[in-house]
Design an enzyme around this catalytic site. Structure first.
Site, short mmCIF file in Angstrom:
data_model
loop_
_atom_site.label_atom_id
_atom_site.label_comp_id
_atom_site.label_asym_id
_atom_site.label_seq_id
_atom_site.Cartn_x
_atom_site.Cartn_y
_atom_site.Cartn_z
N ARG A 1 7.04 -7.06 -4.95
CA ARG A 1 6.49 -5.93 -4.23
C ARG A 1 7.21 -5.69 -2.91
NH1 ARG A 1 0.86 -5.02 -5.73
NH2 ARG A 1 0.25 -4.84 -3.57
N LYS B 1 -19.36 -11.27 -2.10
CA LYS B 1 -18.71 -12.05 -3.14
C LYS B 1 -19.62 -13.20 -3.55
CE LYS B 1 -14.27 -12.78 -3.31
NZ LYS B 1 -12.84 -13.10 -3.04
N GLU C 1 2.99 -7.54 1.18
CA GLU C 1 4.23 -8.29 0.99
C GLU C 1 5.43 -7.59 1.64
OE1 GLU C 1 1.37 -9.45 -2.22
OE2 GLU C 1 2.11 -7.53 -1.44
#
Length: 643
Positions: free
Chosen positions: A404, A290, A376
């Protein structure tokens, strides 16, 4: 707001030749590193002006170039999981001329979006959906006898969600032609092993090995299913020990890698081999960094995941001097304070410790804070398990992310009456993240559940009260919502108070118009009341605090002593206003002729803009409230009244 210098656009002679992916076919492989460097510079410059997601996109520059170089997009479908990886993809697919409008009003979305380009076959702003969607596209292509590749790029933690593994399991069973690229951008699974790893990947993805593998499958099939399965597993286990792919092979995928996701020498031959020789589902494991190519982002990937506008030279981000603390910070500080008083309080987040403020909680109470990853559903049921043992879990999740885990909220928490606390961040409009992250539905989807207490904070002081109220409440599930951004600047108590469940408050007393607010539209209600009073319309302003249970004494008082009652909430139809209307109808409070007008978010997907602009467009600001009252009374609003 501190200003940052605006740099000159980068010089990009090779990138200037690429308007669409087809143009990449004319660029020689040896020139691709230069193209990647120019693409990276273009992305950095664009995001430095608009803000947005930086680190993830920088990490997939070479991978994005390689995919578009090798495959025939958009006929070949390319899906980016967690669409904030897609900025380089947008530049290469005909949207470079608009890339400096990212996340701006009337500009490009910060995520992939079907309506924006044929190169975006699937909209993705929440994670872990790419493999499921890609499998659907691959199966559809087979049924329609259309020859195409489907490539799903999944990474940035998205593999921690159960949905990704459900899709992998199904894809392996269907033996569909699906290419999954696992972008391992935090080296969470395995690091590449240099030249040997690249050599093994090329060998394993080549015609010879795949041909022998397919012939072996046909041969062992004659020996019976049990022998076939045993031999196949033995071979794949042996290869898995060398390449690390046993888990994916067990799920029916042909695994390749890990390989260096920043090396065209490694990426191109593997992608070409898979394109030309692979049958059935394939998983290519690439390792990327990243923030690659931009030192400030490489050094602090978390801080440069999402950024404000910034100085390209120094990396310094523009900072707005806050007039008040953010709601997220107020929640975090309040929860830390309550946890000091109550050792049973624990906190749960689904891969958003900084976004929800729970990173502060983790610093002080590290053993009582749990980050379960992008999961979740698991977070909700995990909290339910904690609650069964007498702990007091606070599950801090954004409004749209909690969707979710809704089945778990219903079945595992509400049905069992477990005292799980749900702090709901990003309730209401969220600005530049647009409709995918706008918290419109949580009041509606929670207030329908029996035994659920549903609150909304009108300001940051009320938020502190609701944190303490939730901590003290043990009779079942309880939620409280609050928006993105800063509070309104009210004085904060050292510690919140415990609110009476189901009781609102009156802040301003009038006699003709009643404004009943649920949430942070209260500040605009108070301003609207000033305008209405100035026009001769005596106005009461009340803060409901609770959508469930409703304060029926307050509603009766407002209904019986006012000509107009307006409910105001920053949520979709079916929420607070709907519950008020239902209760009034049941009690016959509508029979007396009172004019009731519920104000909610529009029944549409509102595009990205600044939050104040979005509330104005929705009619939920000071002027919109005043206009609603005059319309209810059948009167023309005098010029210059509102705002």
């Amino acid at each position: 707001m501190t200003q940052v210098p605006v740099s000159s656009p980068p010089v990009t002679p090779l990138l200037d030749k690429v308007a669409l992916p087809q143009d990449l076919k004319r660029i020689e492989d040896k020139d691709l590193p230069q193209l990647a460097a120019e693409l990276r510079a273009e992305m950095i410059d664009a995001v430095s002006r608009t803000g947005g997601h930086l680190g993830a996109g920088l990490g997939v520059v070479e991978l994005t170039v390689a995919i578009h170089k090798v495959f025939d997009t958009p006929n070949d479908r390319l899906i980016f999981d967690v669409g904030h990886q897609c900025y380089p993809h947008k530049i290469l697919t005909g949207r470079r001329d608009r890339i400096r409008t990212l996340r701006q009003e009337n500009g490009l979305s910060g995520f992939t979006r079907r309506a924006e380009s044929p190169y975006d076959p699937f909209g993705a702003a929440h994670s872990s959906t790419s493999i499921s969607a890609g499998l659907g596209m691959a199966v559809a292509s087979e049924l329609k006898e259309e020859k195409r590749n489907v490539i799903a790029v999944i990474g940035d933690g998205a593999m921690s969600a159960g949905m990704a593994f459900e899709a992998l399991n199904n894809a392996g069973a269907l033996d569909a032609r699906l290419i999954v690229i696992l972008n391992d951008n935090d080296m969470s699974i395995a690091p590449p092993t240099g030249a040997m790893s690249a050599y093994l990947a090329r060998l394993a993805s080549g015609r010879t090995y795949m041909g022998i593998r397919d012939f072996g499958k046909k041969l062992t099939a004659y020996l019976g299913k049990s022998v076939d399965r045993a031999i196949t597993r033995a071979v794949e286990h042996a290869r898995g020990y060398m390449t690390g792919g046993t888990l994916f092979e067990e799920m029916g995928f042909y695994h390749i890698g890990p390989i260096d996701g920043h090396s065209f020498e490694h990426l191109l031959p593997v992608l070409r081999n898979v394109r030309d020789h692979a049958h059935g589902p394939v998983l290519i494991h690439v390792v990327t960094q990243k923030g690659k190519g931009y030192p400030p982002a490489e050094a602090a990937a978390d801080k440069y995941h999402g950024v404000n506008s910034f100085d390209v030279i120094t990396g310094a981000q523009a900072k707005v001097k806050p007039n008040a603390p953010s709601y997220t910070a107020v929640f975090a500080d309040a929860l830390v304070e309550e946890a000091r008083h109550d050792p049973d309080i624990v906190a749960v987040t689904a891969a958003m410790p900084s976004g929800t403020g729970l990173d502060r909680f983790a610093e002080i109470h590290p053993k009582r804070c749990f980050d379960v990853g992008i999961a979740e559903q698991h977070a909700v049921t995990f909290a339910a398990g904690l609650a069964t043992e007498g702990l007091k879990p606070f599950v801090a999740i954004y409004s749209t992310f909690l969707q979710r885990g809704y089945d778990q909220v219903v079945h595992d928490v509400a049905l069992q009456g477990l005292p799980v606390r749900f702090p709901i961040d990003r309730a209401g409009f969220v600005g530049a993240d647009g409709p995918t992250h706008a918290g419109a539905f949580d009041t509606a989807y929670l207030a329908t559940l029996p035994g659920f207490v549903v609150m909304a904070a009108a300001d940051e002081a009320e938020l502190k009260h609701m944190v303490r109220t939730a901590a003290a409440y043990d009779d079942g599930p309880i939620s409280f919502r609050y928006p993105r951004g800063e509070g309104v600047g009210v004085d904060l108590p050292e510690r919140g108070e415990i609110l009476a469940i189901g009781k609102g408050r009156v802040l301003r007393q009038g006699s003709k118009v009643a404004l009943l607010s649920f949430g942070t539209r209260l500040a605009d209600c108070l301003l609207a009341a000033e305008d209405l009073d100035a026009s001769g319309l005596s106005t009461t302003v009340a803060d409901a605090r609770f959508a469930k249970p409703l304060d029926m004494d307050l509603i009766r008082q407002l209904a019986r002593h006012h000509e107009v009652l307006v409910t105001i909430e920053e949520g979709a139809v079916g929420g607070f206003g709907a519950h008020v209307l239902h209760a009034m109808a049941v009690e016959g409070l509508l029979d007396g002729g009172i004019k009731v007008r519920p104000m909610v978010l529009p029944d549409t997907w509102m595009e990205q803009a600044k939050q104040d602009v979005m509330y104005r467009q929705a009619g939920l600001d000071r002027a919109g409230i005043v206009a609603t009252v005059f319309a209810a009374l059948g009167q023309t609003m005098p010029l210059g009244v509102a705002g």
